[in-house]
Design a protein around this motif. Structure first.
Motif: not given
Length: 504
Positions: A208-216, A337-348, A391-394
């Motif tokens: 996830a980090l390599r594709i720039g998804a939000a982590v916290a 989010d509350l449904d497992g969706r990340t900041s990258v579309e179609r990635l849970f 999209p979701l952000v941290a």
């Protein structure tokens, strides 16, 4: 919809089963054999069944209190609201939770819970029972399972997750999907001492980090207080203290009350730090005294622990046993989010790889299996829903910023001469990004990790890829810990912190 689930613990298998039952085509990719993850190791139970004078609201309050007030209230509300239904579902899938002679579920209590609300199976073998039942359910369902598949990367095109790259038997291949659900677990092998199985190398978070998804919240690492301090890491369940066992120093004194009025039933981070400090002071591990619990009760309630302690030469019914903390659970991860969706579309993301916000700065005991079941089901239910925009952000909490000052401690001689290896990384993290942290120690860790990253070769084998994932995640974790200047929950700053004894 073609869905790929990466991971086969409670979160991944729950998501896979719900997705298949909703009519989706589902493939489960798992690094080892199906069911090999942390779920099967869980001795503790599943919180969420409420007796007299208890309620979901009180469970939520205990969760938020243990999380030092940083838990996301909406996520906690979902957890406690959906919990009973997920436990009922596990029973329907074949999990035989322990019951009284009249058939009622037996409820146990663990640290920081105000009531007994935790169901167990096989006494101290809850995770194994859950894993066995879910694996059997997946085998019965029309779910494709690929074992020995290492997640190399998530494939993203146009900002949308399109599939994954895997390595099987040394050969890499790309698999397309309409949705990817990460359920790869945590990263206990960032540390020299951990309760986690060998596969817990942070592969999903690193991808996830390599594709720039939000982590916290990567700075919030939970250390289980009581691991048997002889032989390979073996967890002695918190439920043992819930049954009345005490922690004593070399003189037989119950020392945890020096730190917290709840003593042995204080939150895990408090108990773990108290043990570490006491062990460092006395130069030897502290002891867990369960001799006030009858021998038959120990054998009946904790059959696995009873067997392992005996195999290692201890009779815990008649003598205290040595215990030490070890890295156990990562509260942070890929933001969802509350449904497992990340900041990258179609990635849970579900389970320990995810940062749902439930755990805040410190996880309440027996909430992890519950979280995996609840949010695994919710992610599957959201597969057909439109992706939210924007999209979701941290969260914008500056203390969660994983950036650090360039060149921190750039002249540190120790950092220059240390050669990277997994063992060196684990020791560095244990000493400086572990139970007790200091400004100088964190700066040293970040500087060392930055140098190792800059010099890291391109990985070729699966072991190399695991090392690369650990290195990337270690740098992000140390940087997050450096950015959070105050102490809260499992993140504890101590100006006098020094590397802990090897026995701790």
């Amino acid at each position: 919809m073609n869905v790929i689930v990466v991971g086969s613990g409670i979160a991944g298998l729950t998501a896979a089963l719900h997705a298949r039952e909703a009519g989706h085509s589902v493939t489960v990719m798992t690094k080892g054999a199906i069911g090999d993850g942390c779920t099967g190791y869980a001795q503790g139970g599943v919180a969420g069944i409420y007796g007299a004078n208890d309620s979901a609201a009180q469970h939520a309050a205990d969760t938020i209190a243990a999380g030092a007030g940083l838990s996301a209230a909406a996520a906690v509300e979902v957890l406690v609201r959906d919990g009973a239904a997920r436990i009922a579902e596990l029973i329907a899938r074949g999990v035989a939770f322990d019951r009284s002679p009249d058939g009622e579920l037996l409820l146990g209590r663990e640290a920081a819970h105000r009531h007994a609300r935790i169901v167990h199976a096989g006494g101290d073998a809850t995770g194994a029972a859950i894993a066995q039942a879910l694996v059997a359910a997946v085998r019965r369902a029309e779910v494709t399972v690929v074992e020995g598949a290492f997640l190399a990367d998530v494939i993203v095109d146009g900002g949308i997750a399109r599939g994954i790259r895997i390595v099987v038997d040394g050969a890499a291949s790309d698999l397309s999907a309409d949705a990817v659900i990460l359920a790869t677990g945590g990263a206990g092998h960032l540390y020299a001492h951990t309760t986690n199985p060998l596969g817990a190398t942070g592969d999903g978070i690193a991808a996830a980090l390599r594709i720039g998804a939000a982590v916290a919240d990567l700075e919030f690492v939970q250390f289980h207080p009581t691991i048997l301090a002889e032989g390979p890491a073996f967890l002695v369940s918190e439920a043992v203290r819930g049954e009345g066992a005490t922690l004593i120093d070399a003189t037989g004194r119950r020392f945890v009350f020096d730190t917290h009025p709840d003593g042995e039933l204080a939150p895990r981070d408090v108990v773990a730090r108290a043990i570490a400090r006491q062990a460092a002071r006395q130069g030897s591990p502290v002891q867990l005294d369960a001799t006030m619990i009858s021998r038959p009760r120990l054998a009946d309630r904790f059959p696995t622990i009873d067997r392992i302690t005996r195999e290692r030469g201890f009779d815990w019914a008649s003598e205290p046993i040595p215990v030490t903390p070890a890295a156990h659970y990562l509260m942070g991860g890929v933001v969802t989010d509350l449904d497992g969706r990340t900041s990258v579309e179609r990635l849970f993301a579900v389970g320990e790889v995810a940062r749902t916000g439930v755990h805040g700065a410190n996880r309440l005991a027996s909430n992890s299996l519950l979280e995996g079941a609840v949010f695994g089901a919710r992610a599957a239910a959201a597969l057909d829903a439109p992706w939210p925009h924007p999209p979701l952000v941290a969260h914008s909490d500056p203390a969660n910023d994983t950036r650090h000052e360039d060149g921190a401690d750039s002249d540190d001689a120790d950092a220059r001469i240390t050669v990277f290896s997994r063992a060196a990384l684990q020791r560095l993290m244990w000493d400086h990004v572990g139970l007790l942290r200091s400004e100088d120690g964190l700066r040293h860790a970040v500087a060392t990790l930055d140098r190792w990253l800059a010099a890291a070769p391109e990985p070729t084998s699966v072991a190399d890829r695991e090392d690369a994932n650990l290195l990337l995640l270690a740098e992000a974790t140390a940087s997050a810990a450096l950015a959070r200047t105050g102490s809260i929950g499992a993140h504890f700053r101590d100006p006098l912190a020094a590397p802990l004894l090897e026995t701790v």
